[in-house]
Design a protein around this motif. Structure first.
Motif, PDB file in Angstrom:
ATOM      1  N   GLY A 138       6.813  29.130 -37.392  1.00 41.95           N
ATOM      2  CA  GLY A 138       6.341  29.819 -36.190  1.00 41.95           C
ATOM      3  C   GLY A 138       5.100  29.206 -35.586  1.00 41.95           C
ATOM      4  O   GLY A 138       4.956  29.148 -34.359  1.00 41.95           O
ATOM      5  N   LEU A 139       4.180  28.704 -36.441  1.00 44.18           N
ATOM      6  CA  LEU A 139       2.888  28.224 -35.953  1.00 44.18           C
ATOM      7  C   LEU A 139       2.773  26.702 -35.894  1.00 44.18           C
ATOM      8  O   LEU A 139       2.082  26.172 -35.026  1.00 44.18           O
ATOM      9  CB  LEU A 139       1.758  28.755 -36.840  1.00 44.18           C
ATOM     10  N   LEU A 140       3.421  25.994 -36.824  1.00 43.12           N
ATOM     11  CA  LEU A 140       3.143  24.564 -36.987  1.00 43.12           C
ATOM     12  C   LEU A 140       4.294  23.652 -36.592  1.00 43.12           C
ATOM     13  O   LEU A 140       4.082  22.451 -36.378  1.00 43.12           O
ATOM     14  CB  LEU A 140       2.747  24.281 -38.442  1.00 43.12           C
ATOM     15  N   HIS A 141       5.488  24.170 -36.533  1.00 45.46           N
ATOM     16  CA  HIS A 141       6.624  23.337 -36.130  1.00 45.46           C
ATOM     17  C   HIS A 141       6.497  22.998 -34.653  1.00 45.46           C
ATOM     18  O   HIS A 141       6.011  23.797 -33.849  1.00 45.46           O
ATOM     19  CB  HIS A 141       7.944  24.076 -36.385  1.00 45.46           C
ATOM     20  N   SER A 142       6.957  21.802 -34.275  1.00 43.28           N
ATOM     21  CA  SER A 142       6.994  21.449 -32.855  1.00 43.28           C
ATOM     22  C   SER A 142       7.816  22.493 -32.103  1.00 43.28           C
ATOM     23  O   SER A 142       8.839  22.964 -32.602  1.00 43.28           O
ATOM     24  CB  SER A 142       7.639  20.075 -32.656  1.00 43.28           C
ATOM     25  N   TRP A 143       7.367  22.820 -30.905  1.00 45.30           N
ATOM     26  CA  TRP A 143       8.053  23.861 -30.138  1.00 45.30           C
ATOM     27  C   TRP A 143       9.433  23.394 -29.707  1.00 45.30           C
ATOM     28  O   TRP A 143       9.623  22.248 -29.285  1.00 45.30           O
ATOM     29  CB  TRP A 143       7.229  24.218 -28.892  1.00 45.30           C
ATOM     30  N   ASP A 144      10.414  24.275 -29.856  1.00 43.72           N
ATOM     31  CA  ASP A 144      11.722  24.034 -29.255  1.00 43.72           C
ATOM     32  C   ASP A 144      12.306  25.375 -28.848  1.00 43.72           C
ATOM     33  O   ASP A 144      11.970  26.418 -29.413  1.00 43.72           O
ATOM     34  CB  ASP A 144      12.653  23.261 -30.205  1.00 43.72           C
ATOM     35  N   PRO A 145      13.178  25.396 -27.833  1.00 45.66           N
ATOM     36  CA  PRO A 145      13.655  26.675 -27.276  1.00 45.66           C
ATOM     37  C   PRO A 145      14.500  27.499 -28.226  1.00 45.66           C
ATOM     38  O   PRO A 145      14.743  28.677 -27.971  1.00 45.66           O
ATOM     39  CB  PRO A 145      14.460  26.250 -26.040  1.00 45.66           C
ATOM     40  N   LYS A 146      14.930  26.923 -29.350  1.00 43.27           N
ATOM     41  CA  LYS A 146      15.754  27.659 -30.313  1.00 43.27           C
ATOM     42  C   LYS A 146      14.917  28.407 -31.340  1.00 43.27           C
ATOM     43  O   LYS A 146      15.463  29.019 -32.241  1.00 43.27           O
ATOM     44  CB  LYS A 146      16.718  26.704 -31.016  1.00 43.27           C
ATOM     45  N   GLY A 147      13.589  28.348 -31.225  1.00 41.73           N
ATOM     46  CA  GLY A 147      12.760  29.155 -32.107  1.00 41.73           C
ATOM     47  C   GLY A 147      11.742  28.399 -32.927  1.00 41.73           C
ATOM     48  O   GLY A 147      10.875  29.013 -33.544  1.00 41.73           O
ATOM     49  N   GLY A 148      11.819  27.086 -32.959  1.00 41.91           N
ATOM     50  CA  GLY A 148      10.791  26.334 -33.669  1.00 41.91           C
ATOM     51  C   GLY A 148       9.467  26.429 -32.919  1.00 41.91           C
ATOM     52  O   GLY A 148       9.424  26.265 -31.701  1.00 41.91           O
ATOM     53  N   GLY A 149       8.381  26.724 -33.642  1.00 39.68           N
ATOM     54  CA  GLY A 149       7.072  26.787 -33.006  1.00 39.68           C
ATOM     55  C   GLY A 149       6.947  27.846 -31.938  1.00 39.68           C
ATOM     56  O   GLY A 149       6.193  27.673 -30.972  1.00 39.68           O
TER      57      GLY A 149
END
Length: 528
Positions: free
Chosen positions: A437-448
């Motif tokens: 939620g906090l550290l993964h690269s953002w992606d529209p499927k829910g990462g970051g």
């Protein structure tokens, strides 16, 4: 008796009558907090203050017991058939608040809704590729890759009625950040122990007992028939309401008043260290800060500047003076209650303003720079942010505090619209949801999903994905440790402190405190 006194007594009696529950032999509970839940849509938000109320109305397949360990809820049992297939058996005889029965179709619908682009619950559900109905009470969860602790991911993923959602045009989660208004914002239909009676945004939310709830026979069950959650922004007003008996409980008493409240013979104060952490998040992505005075550069992309911020903040002093000792200074992204926590990371970068100035000069900012620090307009958090801006300014980072109400602040956080922002995160016991939620690269499927600074580290992404798929607990913890060290070394975020959770309540109230600052109404008792 004077006419004034008689009228006052009559008004008090009428108020008590209006607050009384409709079910005979049950009690009314009035809870005050600085926060409003913002919406009744269970998938639109993943905020503590929303979850506190949403989880009383809507249930998930799993829940937590009194020891904060996983226990069955709408799912009676589950098993891993193979590393990429789990089977869940639903509890028979469960009904929604409108009287319709719960079935497997509702679960299939709800998981898909929670995975949608407007849902803030999607970040825990990335591995689920399909949910298949086997029969009315049996479902198979097919995964795109192994997930050794899938049931943990389903905590607080609400199960809704498919028929009710379709009847009201709410097949998709409300777009909260887009300020969308839907039927689900002020209406609800769950299976939980309490149903929504009324919701007045920023005023009060009233819940009443769901008499047909499957769990009322549990010996832990309390006696609450009606619960009113009252939003009172002012610290002084919340405490005055508790002292006068207008409310039975304050879930966020001011830190400076906690010791005084402990001495009040009419009150009980429950305390526990938060499983969550407060952070500063930096804009890692933009080439120029949205809210700064440096052109064509982003100071926070330079690790030395992030180190300077850490050295500039005397968090020990903030905890002692601003929070009155009601917190623990930390350098760790996660608390000791999270699986994979490393004690050595808890030691924070020391307060050293001289070193902060030197680092800024090394990074090319000998005169410092200006930046806006975003904060939510809740008294203790504002006070912390005010202290932080003063400390940053002393080393040359000319910080300006911008305080916003929750409905402005949280979209700014999840939408990555801040240059420097203070926020808190309440994690699951399993570390993966925090890492993702906090550290993964953002992606529209829910990462970051809550990666407020759009931090991007491909090596860390690989590690986070490996944590989710690793079935061996020892190897899993080792991977969590490597990920936490990597984030700490890079100062991806700046952990500040873990607050002490304090609930002040009338002596007549008995409640069980959880470390995520949520109260289960199903267990609360009020002896009037």
């Amino acid at each position: 008796m004077s006419l004034h006194a008689w009228l006052a007594g009559l008004l008090t009696a009428l108020t008590l009558l209006s607050a009384a529950p409709s079910s005979a032999g049950t009690a009314a509970l009035r809870v005050a907090s600085a926060f409003d839940p913002q919406t009744m849509d269970p998938h639109a938000l993943a905020l503590l203050y929303h979850s506190r109320i949403s989880t009383q109305i809507y249930e998930s397949l799993v829940n937590r017991d009194a020891q904060f360990k996983l226990e069955p809820a709408l799912a009676q049992s589950w098993q891993m058939l193979n590393p990429q297939l789990w089977r869940f058996k639903l509890r028979p005889g469960v009904v929604f608040h409108d009287g319709t029965p719960l079935g497997a179709d509702d679960v299939v619908f709800s998981i898909a809704r929670a995975q949608g682009p407007t849902s803030q619950r999607s970040f825990t559900l990335q591995a689920i590729s399909a949910v298949k109905k086997i029969d009315d009470l049996t479902l198979d969860f097919a995964l795109s890759s192994p997930d050794a602790v899938l049931p943990d991911k389903l905590l607080q993923v609400a199960i809704m009625s498919q028929a009710w959602a379709r009847a009201h045009g709410i097949e998709k989660a409300q777009d909260y950040n887009g300020k969308q208004e839907t039927f689900a914002v002020r209406n609800a239909n769950g299976t939980g122990p309490f149903k929504l009676d009324s919701y007045q945004p920023d005023v009060r939310t009233v819940l009443t007992r769901h008499d047909a709830w499957w769990g009322h026979s549990d010996p832990r069950s309390g006696n609450i028939g009606q619960a009113s959650y009252i939003s009172i922004k002012s610290d002084a007003t919340r405490l005055a309401a508790l002292a006068s008996g207008e409310v039975d409980m304050v879930m966020d008493p001011p830190f400076q008043d906690v010791e005084r409240l402990r001495q009040d013979p009419r009150l009980t104060v429950l305390s526990m260290t938060d499983i969550g952490t407060q952070y500063l998040s930096f804009d890692h992505a933009r080439n120029e800060l949205l809210h700064g005075d440096v052109k064509d550069r982003n100071p926070f992309k330079d690790k030395r500047v992030r180190q300077a911020v850490a050295h500039a903040l005397n968090v020990e002093l903030i905890v002692q003076k601003v929070l009155r000792g009601q917190a623990t200074v930390t350098g760790s992204m996660v608390s000791p209650q999270v699986d994979g926590y490393l004690p050595e990371l808890d030691k924070r970068i020391p307060y050293d303003p001289g070193r902060a100035k030197a680092l800024l000069a090394e990074a090319g900012y000998p005169q410092g720079f200006g930046v806006t620090l975003d904060c939510v307009n809740v008294a203790y958090r504002e006070a912390v942010c005010q202290a932080a801006t003063a400390m940053l300014t002393q080393v040359g980072i000319r910080a300006t505090l911008r305080s916003s109400p929750t409905n402005v602040f949280f979209p700014k956080l999840s939408g990555a619209q801040a240059s420097l922002i203070e926020f808190g995160w309440t994690p699951a016991v399993d570390a993966w949801s925090t890492l993702n939620g906090l550290l993964h690269s953002w992606d529209p499927k829910g990462g970051g999903s809550f990666n407020a600074g759009r931090y991007n580290n491909p090596a860390l992404d690989v590690l986070i994905d490996a944590v989710r798929t690793e079935p061996d607990l020892t190897r899993r913890r080792a991977r969590v440790g490597v990920a936490l060290r990597l984030a700490s070394d890079d100062i991806a975020y700046l952990p500040l402190y873990r607050r002490k959770l304090n609930w002040a309540m009338a002596k007549q109230v008995q409640a069980l405190q959880w470390p995520n600052d949520q109260m289960e109404l199903r267990w609360v008792r009020h002896s009037h």
